[in-house]
Design a protein around this motif. Structure first.
Motif, PDB file in Angstrom:
ATOM      1  N   ARG B 101      32.956  33.662  31.244  1.00  0.00           N
ATOM      2  CA  ARG B 101      33.295  33.163  32.583  1.00  0.00           C
ATOM      3  C   ARG B 101      32.453  31.948  32.926  1.00  0.00           C
ATOM      4  O   ARG B 101      31.346  32.089  33.425  1.00  0.00           O
ATOM      5  CB  ARG B 101      33.025  34.243  33.627  1.00  0.00           C
ATOM      6  CG  ARG B 101      33.825  35.502  33.466  1.00  0.00           C
ATOM      7  CD  ARG B 101      33.297  36.550  34.430  1.00  0.00           C
ATOM      8  NE  ARG B 101      34.039  37.781  34.284  1.00  0.00           N
ATOM      9  CZ  ARG B 101      35.215  38.010  34.850  1.00  0.00           C
ATOM     10  NH1 ARG B 101      35.762  37.095  35.612  1.00  0.00           N
ATOM     11  NH2 ARG B 101      35.828  39.158  34.647  1.00  0.00           N
ATOM     12  N   ASN B 102      32.975  30.773  32.669  1.00  0.00           N
ATOM     13  CA  ASN B 102      32.280  29.569  33.127  1.00  0.00           C
ATOM     14  C   ASN B 102      33.184  28.739  34.031  1.00  0.00           C
ATOM     15  O   ASN B 102      32.979  27.559  34.226  1.00  0.00           O
ATOM     16  CB  ASN B 102      31.778  28.737  31.933  1.00  0.00           C
ATOM     17  CG  ASN B 102      32.916  28.227  31.059  1.00  0.00           C
ATOM     18  OD1 ASN B 102      34.046  28.677  31.171  1.00  0.00           O
ATOM     19  ND2 ASN B 102      32.613  27.264  30.201  1.00  0.00           N
ATOM     20  N   ILE B 103      34.231  29.401  34.545  1.00  0.00           N
ATOM     21  CA  ILE B 103      35.136  28.733  35.491  1.00  0.00           C
ATOM     22  C   ILE B 103      35.330  29.652  36.696  1.00  0.00           C
ATOM     23  O   ILE B 103      35.251  30.879  36.565  1.00  0.00           O
ATOM     24  CB  ILE B 103      36.508  28.433  34.848  1.00  0.00           C
ATOM     25  CG1 ILE B 103      37.034  29.659  34.063  1.00  0.00           C
ATOM     26  CG2 ILE B 103      36.440  27.217  33.947  1.00  0.00           C
ATOM     27  CD1 ILE B 103      38.454  29.514  33.575  1.00  0.00           C
ATOM     28  N   PRO B 104      35.558  29.089  37.872  1.00  0.00           N
ATOM     29  CA  PRO B 104      35.658  29.920  39.076  1.00  0.00           C
ATOM     30  C   PRO B 104      36.948  30.751  39.143  1.00  0.00           C
ATOM     31  O   PRO B 104      36.979  31.803  39.783  1.00  0.00           O
ATOM     32  CB  PRO B 104      35.609  28.898  40.220  1.00  0.00           C
ATOM     33  CG  PRO B 104      36.006  27.598  39.609  1.00  0.00           C
ATOM     34  CD  PRO B 104      35.598  27.642  38.166  1.00  0.00           C
ATOM     35  N   ASN B 105      37.992  30.274  38.482  1.00  0.00           N
ATOM     36  CA  ASN B 105      39.296  30.938  38.628  1.00  0.00           C
ATOM     37  C   ASN B 105      39.678  31.767  37.402  1.00  0.00           C
ATOM     38  O   ASN B 105      40.845  31.812  37.011  1.00  0.00           O
ATOM     39  CB  ASN B 105      40.376  29.889  38.915  1.00  0.00           C
ATOM     40  CG  ASN B 105      40.403  28.780  37.870  1.00  0.00           C
ATOM     41  OD1 ASN B 105      39.408  28.540  37.172  1.00  0.00           O
ATOM     42  ND2 ASN B 105      41.535  28.113  37.750  1.00  0.00           N
ATOM     43  N   TYR B 106      38.698  32.392  36.781  1.00  0.00           N
ATOM     44  CA  TYR B 106      38.983  33.236  35.621  1.00  0.00           C
ATOM     45  C   TYR B 106      39.890  34.372  36.074  1.00  0.00           C
ATOM     46  O   TYR B 106      39.667  34.984  37.120  1.00  0.00           O
ATOM     47  CB  TYR B 106      37.684  33.790  35.041  1.00  0.00           C
ATOM     48  CG  TYR B 106      37.849  34.349  33.641  1.00  0.00           C
ATOM     49  CD1 TYR B 106      37.644  33.542  32.527  1.00  0.00           C
ATOM     50  CD2 TYR B 106      38.226  35.674  33.445  1.00  0.00           C
ATOM     51  CE1 TYR B 106      37.812  34.041  31.240  1.00  0.00           C
ATOM     52  CE2 TYR B 106      38.403  36.185  32.170  1.00  0.00           C
ATOM     53  CZ  TYR B 106      38.192  35.368  31.067  1.00  0.00           C
ATOM     54  OH  TYR B 106      38.367  35.866  29.804  1.00  0.00           O
ATOM     55  N   PRO B 107      40.942  34.690  35.282  1.00  0.00           N
ATOM     56  CA  PRO B 107      41.897  35.710  35.722  1.00  0.00           C
ATOM     57  C   PRO B 107      41.253  37.087  35.894  1.00  0.00           C
ATOM     58  O   PRO B 107      40.199  37.361  35.327  1.00  0.00           O
ATOM     59  CB  PRO B 107      42.920  35.756  34.585  1.00  0.00           C
ATOM     60  CG  PRO B 107      42.702  34.543  33.772  1.00  0.00           C
ATOM     61  CD  PRO B 107      41.292  34.095  33.985  1.00  0.00           C
ATOM     62  N   ASP B 108      41.918  37.946  36.657  1.00  0.00           N
ATOM     63  CA  ASP B 108      41.479  39.336  36.837  1.00  0.00           C
ATOM     64  C   ASP B 108      41.376  40.004  35.464  1.00  0.00           C
ATOM     65  O   ASP B 108      42.311  39.945  34.660  1.00  0.00           O
ATOM     66  CB  ASP B 108      42.504  40.073  37.700  1.00  0.00           C
ATOM     67  CG  ASP B 108      42.111  41.516  37.899  1.00  0.00           C
ATOM     68  OD1 ASP B 108      41.383  41.784  38.870  1.00  0.00           O
ATOM     69  OD2 ASP B 108      42.508  42.369  37.060  1.00  0.00           O
ATOM     70  N   GLU B 109      40.230  40.639  35.213  1.00  0.00           N
ATOM     71  CA  GLU B 109      39.954  41.121  33.864  1.00  0.00           C
ATOM     72  C   GLU B 109      40.926  42.211  33.402  1.00  0.00           C
ATOM     73  O   GLU B 109      41.390  42.200  32.257  1.00  0.00           O
ATOM     74  CB  GLU B 109      38.510  41.627  33.786  1.00  0.00           C
ATOM     75  CG  GLU B 109      38.028  41.694  32.359  1.00  0.00           C
ATOM     76  CD  GLU B 109      36.528  41.979  32.282  1.00  0.00           C
ATOM     77  OE1 GLU B 109      35.790  41.493  33.162  1.00  0.00           O
ATOM     78  OE2 GLU B 109      36.127  42.690  31.352  1.00  0.00           O
ATOM     79  N   ASP B 110      41.241  43.146  34.298  1.00  0.00           N
ATOM     80  CA  ASP B 110      42.137  44.245  33.904  1.00  0.00           C
ATOM     81  C   ASP B 110      43.529  43.717  33.555  1.00  0.00           C
ATOM     82  O   ASP B 110      44.148  44.121  32.576  1.00  0.00           O
ATOM     83  CB  ASP B 110      42.249  45.274  35.037  1.00  0.00           C
ATOM     84  CG  ASP B 110      40.934  46.026  35.217  1.00  0.00           C
ATOM     85  OD1 ASP B 110      40.137  46.037  34.253  1.00  0.00           O
ATOM     86  OD2 ASP B 110      40.707  46.563  36.316  1.00  0.00           O
ATOM     87  N   VAL B 111      44.004  42.805  34.397  1.00  0.00           N
ATOM     88  CA  VAL B 111      45.332  42.234  34.159  1.00  0.00           C
ATOM     89  C   VAL B 111      45.343  41.455  32.840  1.00  0.00           C
ATOM     90  O   VAL B 111      46.265  41.554  32.038  1.00  0.00           O
ATOM     91  CB  VAL B 111      45.734  41.320  35.341  1.00  0.00           C
ATOM     92  CG1 VAL B 111      47.108  40.714  35.108  1.00  0.00           C
ATOM     93  CG2 VAL B 111      45.717  42.113  36.648  1.00  0.00           C
ATOM     94  N   LEU B 112      44.261  40.703  32.632  1.00  0.00           N
ATOM     95  CA  LEU B 112      44.134  39.909  31.410  1.00  0.00           C
ATOM     96  C   LEU B 112      44.145  40.815  30.173  1.00  0.00           C
ATOM     97  O   LEU B 112      44.896  40.581  29.219  1.00  0.00           O
ATOM     98  CB  LEU B 112      42.829  39.102  31.457  1.00  0.00           C
ATOM     99  CG  LEU B 112      42.442  38.353  30.181  1.00  0.00           C
ATOM    100  CD1 LEU B 112      43.339  37.154  29.968  1.00  0.00           C
ATOM    101  CD2 LEU B 112      40.987  37.889  30.237  1.00  0.00           C
ATOM    102  N   MET B 113      43.330  41.884  30.228  1.00  0.00           N
ATOM    103  CA  MET B 113      43.251  42.804  29.087  1.00  0.00           C
ATOM    104  C   MET B 113      44.610  43.455  28.833  1.00  0.00           C
ATOM    105  O   MET B 113      45.012  43.662  27.691  1.00  0.00           O
ATOM    106  CB  MET B 113      42.199  43.891  29.331  1.00  0.00           C
ATOM    107  CG  MET B 113      40.781  43.376  29.338  1.00  0.00           C
ATOM    108  SD  MET B 113      40.381  42.617  27.757  1.00  0.00           S
ATOM    109  CE  MET B 113      39.022  41.603  28.252  1.00  0.00           C
TER     110      MET B 113
END
Lengths: 527, 192
Positions: B101-113
């Motif tokens: 995570r080096n960006i402010p708009n990183y996607p929701d982790e659960d959704v991403l996984m």
């Protein structure tokens, strides 16, 4: 006999090809995607043993001129740069075609279609045409290696500089290359001819001589063109230039192909190829250099497809996909694009001194509603992006200082320039002299990280000399301020920025702290 | 036979080291190889990828066409998703599960996984944790290579081991040993 095969980047193949072609010196300023050529020569055992010149130059113009001097002395020289470097050395480059050369000169321009690390997509082949010299364009790493020797030979045969053009995807792609033996360097043999003195009377003779050589230059390009499948009555013929040839072959279609790897465009070969086809598709990476010249060759009625007609994208690098589409290959089923994606732009390293510079500037300039900050080319250009968003412009090497001056002339206050140490010596010093001579009301921040950071940490020409340079150019000693960009020094830095903004004249602030990348590399090497 | 591989991650995560090992093994095996790398600006914490093509036949394009990649090897889960259009229904994704995570708009982790797991063929592990637990903190990328090796079947595990030994030999026996262990650990995870 066992073949000597090496896994090399296109850039490295060019470098080794040049060494083995009897090179005596490489002259270059770092620039993506050309940097690895000079770095390879710096690290090569034979180059060291032979004492080849390989130190970085201050800019592309000094590089081109020094190479010309080496050529004058009878030896072979290579000049390397990214495409926009051609703009910097253009004066020397174009006139070198008029003086002619003694030892072979190859000018390597690495273009960057899609602007992976650049501010435009200019195509260096236009420069070759403009200067009326031959241009080589390899399609793969082996050709990179082989063509350098051919380019030096042609340069010495025609007594002209020769250009070689590659694009990012070839410069930065690796493949196995068969390596030949190294030939000797040229002996010292300074030219005695007056053709180096471009007084008008001599220049006119030399220019006529350059024009007279065009027949041989065109013949060489015709001979280099390869027609792969004799066309005869086919619908579409493909003209493929340089790396574009690989994308065409990837499609495994049966179209006849005319492969171009040398310019000026081989007019006779194209004409003969075209009469056997109903239409041509021109596939070339960069700008439509060949495509634009074809109507003059075949008439406006002949159907030509390419980047100008929209059959290939007008901007950006070619891909195997865009070429496949233009050739009518049926689309392949792929997985659907992902939904949960965010862009991840590059950013300044954690702990980088440029960060502290922007933090301080932002804090001070919040108090000045008219403030404008003119940026320059380097890692610190990333200060234009969040979280800092500190920069209002980035145009070309050195433009920060001169644009700030022009804006100050027009009444902008405060007008601040942010420029890196290497960019300052590349093209900033002359602009600073302009500002000093008019006592322009600007603040110049030379963010000195003791290296050329963006391209991976090459030596910077002005290291340890910046205060002396600024004083020498006439900036008053009390307005040349040096600070150490660290969070703990923020009160001091912001105070100094305020003081220098309030001073009506040219001031220079030099925040100086080593680049995190080079520092970490040194620490690793110490271990 | 051919293998088209997309190596990806965030600048500085060591994807080029994976490419170097595979490249070394491919050269030793007499395979043709092309590897397009990213240098320059994006190496500063941006998304980086490398197109690595191996084949026993001549290779034309330095870039892999969409739908043609056999494998994505990714040091970061969202970066793996960035290139899925290069895959087809038979392709594999081998990825680290640890978000960078080096960006402010990183996607929701659960959704991403969820999206990563829904891909047709995936192997996902927290290689950073595995590397730390197994005392090989700098070898997460080689664990990932081991995980991918079953699907890199143009090269044998022994060919890859030999390449690891050669690539790390300058750093000493201990480093070679650690990386060979990391590879074998990854290999066992990839097979399960």
């Amino acid at each position: 006999m066992v073949m000597n095969r090496k896994l090399l980047l296109g850039d490295e193949a060019i470098a080794l090809g040049a060494i083995n072609a009897g090179l005596s010196g490489v002259y270059a300023y770092p620039g993506t995607p050309s940097t690895e050529i000079t770095e390879f020569i710096q690290g090569n055992a034979l180059a060291r043993q032979r004492g080849l010149h390989s130190r970085w130059c201050t800019n592309e113009k000094t590089a081109m001129e020094a190479a010309l001097g080496m050529s004058y002395a009878g030896k072979r020289a290579l000049v390397c740069m990214k495409h926009v470097g051609m703009n910097v050395c253009a004066d020397a480059f174009v006139n070198a075609a008029v003086t002619g050369v003694n030892g072979g000169v190859v000018v390597l321009a690495a273009d960057d279609p899609s602007m992976h690390s650049s501010q435009n997509e200019q195509d260096s082949r236009f420069y070759g045409k403009f200067a009326l010299i031959p241009v080589f364009e390899p399609s793969n790493q082996q050709e990179c290696y082989d063509m350098v020797a051919q380019a030096f030979d042609l340069s010495e045969a025609l007594k002209l500089p020769v250009m070689m053009r590659v694009v990012t995807r070839l410069a930065h792609s690796r493949a196995a290359v068969v390596i030949g033996d190294a030939r000797d360097v040229n002996p010292l043999n300074p030219d005695t001819g007056k053709h180096w003195v471009l007084l008008p009377a001599i220049a006119r003779r030399q220019y006529q001589s350059l024009i007279d050589k065009q027949v041989s230059i065109c013949q060489a390009a015709e001979q280099a063109a390869v027609v792969e499948t004799p066309a005869e009555g086919c619908k579409l013929g493909v003209v493929a230039c340089g790396i574009a040839y690989n994308y065409v072959k990837e499609c495994r279609m049966s179209h006849p192909v005319l492969k171009i790897s040398q310019y000026p465009i081989p007019k006779e070969t194209i004409r003969k190829f075209a009469v056997q086809c109903e239409a041509l598709l021109v596939v070339e990476d960069g700008q439509p250099f060949v495509e634009e010249q074809i109507p003059g060759l075949l008439g406006a009625d002949y159907r030509v497809k390419g980047r100008l007609t929209g059959d290939l994208p007008r901007t950006g690098e070619l891909t195997p996909d865009s070429v496949a589409l233009a050739l009518g290959v049926s689309e392949v089923a792929t997985l659907p694009a992902a939904q949960n994606l965010a862009a991840r732009p590059p950013q300044l390293c954690q702990g980088c001194g440029h960060r502290d510079v922007y933090a301080a500037l932002n804090e001070v300039l919040d108090d000045y509603s008219g403030a404008r900050v003119f940026g320059d080319i380097g890692c610190y250009t990333l200060g234009a992006l969040p979280p800092f968003q500190s920069l209002d412009s980035t145009v070309d090497m050195g433009a920060s200082i001169t644009m700030a001056k022009g804006a100050a002339d027009a009444g902008v206050f405060p007008a601040v320039a942010v420029i890196g140490d290497s960019t300052f010596t590349h093209s900033g010093m002359t602009g600073l002299l302009d500002a000093v001579n008019e006592n322009a009301n600007i603040v110049v921040v030379i963010s000195d990280n003791l290296t050329t950071g963006m391209t991976g940490g090459q030596d910077s020409a002005g290291t340890n000399k910046f205060e002396a340079i600024c004083l020498g150019l006439g900036v008053p000693a009390e307005h040349v301020r040096v600070v150490v960009p660290l969070p703990k020094n923020m009160p001091e830095i912001t105070r100094i920025i305020r003081e220098e903004i309030e001073y009506k004249g040219v001031s220079v602030i030099i925040p100086r702290r080593e680049c995190m990348q080079t520092l970490q590399r040194k620490l690793r090497q110490k271990k | 036979m051919k293998k088209d591989i997309i190596l990806c991650g965030v600048g500085g995560q060591g994807i080029l080291s994976i490419a170097t090992i595979i490249g070394q093994a491919a050269v030793e095996a007499g395979l043709n190889l092309k590897q397009a790398e990213v240098h320059g600006m994006s190496q500063r914490g941006g998304d980086v990828q490398s197109n690595l093509r191996l084949s026993d036949e001549p290779i034309c394009s330095d870039l892999i066409p969409h739908g043609a990649a056999d494998l994505i090897i990714s040091m970061e889960p969202m970066e793996a998703l960035r290139y899925v259009t290069y895959l087809n229904a038979d392709s594999w994704v081998i990825t680290s599960s640890l978000p960078f995570r080096n960006i402010p708009n990183y996607p929701d982790e659960d959704v991403l996984m969820g999206e990563v797991r829904a891909l047709p063929h995936v192997i996902m592990q927290d290689i950073e944790v595995l590397a730390k637990e197994n005392n090989m903190p700098k070898s997460a990328n080689v664990i990932l290579l081991g995980m991918a090796s079953t699907h890199l079947d143009i090269l044998s595990a022994d060919q890859l081991r030999a390449a690891i030994a050669k690539v790390f030999v300058a750093k000493g026996e201990k480093v070679v040993e650690t990386n060979l262990q990391a590879f074998d650990l990854g290999l066992s995870l990839g097979q399960n």
